[in-house]
Design an enzyme around this catalytic site. Structure first.
Site, PDB file in Angstrom:
ATOM      1  CB  CYS A 144       8.396   2.463   2.920  1.00  0.00           C
ATOM      2  SG  CYS A 144       9.031   0.903   3.533  1.00  0.00           S
ATOM      3  CB  CYS A 176       3.310  -3.821   3.190  1.00  0.00           C
ATOM      4  SG  CYS A 176       4.666  -4.001   2.004  1.00  0.00           S
TER       5      CYS A 176
HETATM    6  N1  DGL Z   1       6.842  -1.352   0.901  1.00  0.00           N
HETATM    7  C1  DGL Z   1       7.327  -1.468   2.199  1.00  0.00           C
HETATM    8  C2  DGL Z   1       6.271  -1.261   3.276  1.00  0.00           C
HETATM    9  O1  DGL Z   1       5.354  -0.514   3.052  1.00  0.00           O
HETATM   10  C3  DGL Z   1       8.306  -2.525   2.570  1.00  0.00           C
HETATM   11  C4  DGL Z   1       8.446  -3.782   1.828  1.00  0.00           C
HETATM   12  C5  DGL Z   1       9.783  -4.400   2.172  1.00  0.00           C
HETATM   13  O2  DGL Z   1      10.779  -3.862   1.683  1.00  0.00           O
HETATM   14  O3  DGL Z   1       9.827  -5.351   2.959  1.00  0.00           O
HETATM   15  O4  DGL Z   1       6.364  -1.783   4.355  1.00  0.00           O
END
Ligand code: DGL
Length: 266
Positions: A72, A182
């Site tokens: 993430c 993301c």
């Molecule tokens: N999947 C996450 C990222 O790579 C975050 C998405 C979220 O929860 O806002 O930033």
């Protein structure tokens, strides 16, 4: 018996990393946790993200993992806050992506990420440490991760949101390389490509999986035989995870279920 690897994300996004782990580390047993109940993290403040992440890390500690991958970008911006609190190594997704961008030899790029990731300027800072003259532009999406986490990939909202971002990117100048900063975004990379096939979308998942292999190799815990397993756990609905496993054409998970993990208290 070799211990499993923990992979965490605010939701389904980190499965884009798991897909690469299954390719690069086929013998490893993976426990995935996606905090879909609390997604999106990208619109939260740092202390909230810290507490939610500590709860996941504590859970992995209990499961006796040999390493955790923070799949993430939003959480990875603060990865250093977690490292000295656990005995296992923590691999973030931003540093290997920055290595990759440097190796690509490109001069300019757009970072497309959550509100939080863009606000912290984490990518920009690390990239500038490598080369002062990078031309970096950024675009934040307060909505896309949440829409993807709902699981309706062909929805009008997803098309409109991505098309809006591509329009503002086209107004930034002549950019070709777009970092999908993301993990939720590569799930809808087909929509990005459908709306603008002329751009180069960089998906950091593969780079993180390679960085994980290096760490496992260095600590001598790389699993070299046996078919790896995948257990997917979430605080949200398992159906969406099943759909992403299918959409990404990943190897099947042995188990996909909802669990509750204890909240983190100092
Ligand atoms: N999947 C996450 C990222 O790579 C975050 C998405 C979220 O929860 O806002 O930033």
């Amino acid at each position: 018996m070799e211990k499993p690897i923990g992979v965490l994300d605010s939701g389904v996004g980190g499965l884009t990393v798991v897909k690469s782990i299954q390719k690069i580390l086929p013998h490893e047993d993976i426990i995935y946790f996606g905090d879909s109940k609390n997604v999106p993290y990208g619109n939260r403040d740092e202390e909230e993200i810290y507490r939610l992440t500590m709860a996941m890390l504590k859970y992995f500690e209990k499961r006796d993992v040999k390493m955790v991958a923070i799949a993430c970008n939003t959480i990875s911006t603060m990865a250093d806050r977690f490292r000295d609190k656990f005995d296992f190594p923590i691999v973030d997704i931003i540093s290997p992506t920055v290595d990759h961008i440097e190796n690509m030899g490109i001069n300019k790029m757009v970072i497309l990420g959550t509100d939080f990731t863009i606000r912290t300027k984490a990518y920009e800072r690390l990239l500038r440490e490598r080369r002062k003259d990078y031309e970096i532009s950024s675009e934040k999406s307060p909505r896309l991760a949440e829409l993807v986490d709902k699981g309706d990939y062909r929805s009008r909202e997803i098309y409109d949101t991505i098309s809006g971002h591509l329009q503002s990117i086209s107004q930034m100048g002549n950019f070709y390389n777009i970092v999908l900063a993301c993990t939720h975004y590569p799930i809808v990379e087909d929509v990005f490509l459908e709306l603008d096939p002329t751009l180069n979308y960089i998906n950091p998942g593969f780079q993180q999986a390679k960085a994980m292999r290096m760490v496992l190799h260095a600590q001598g815990t790389l699993k070299k035989e046996g078919k790896g397993t995948l257990q997917i756990l979430t605080s949200g609905f398992p159906e969406i995870y099943k759909a992403v496993v299918e959409k990404l054409e990943m190897l099947e998970a042995e188990d996909i279920k909802t669990i509750e993990i204890p909240p983190y208290k100092e």
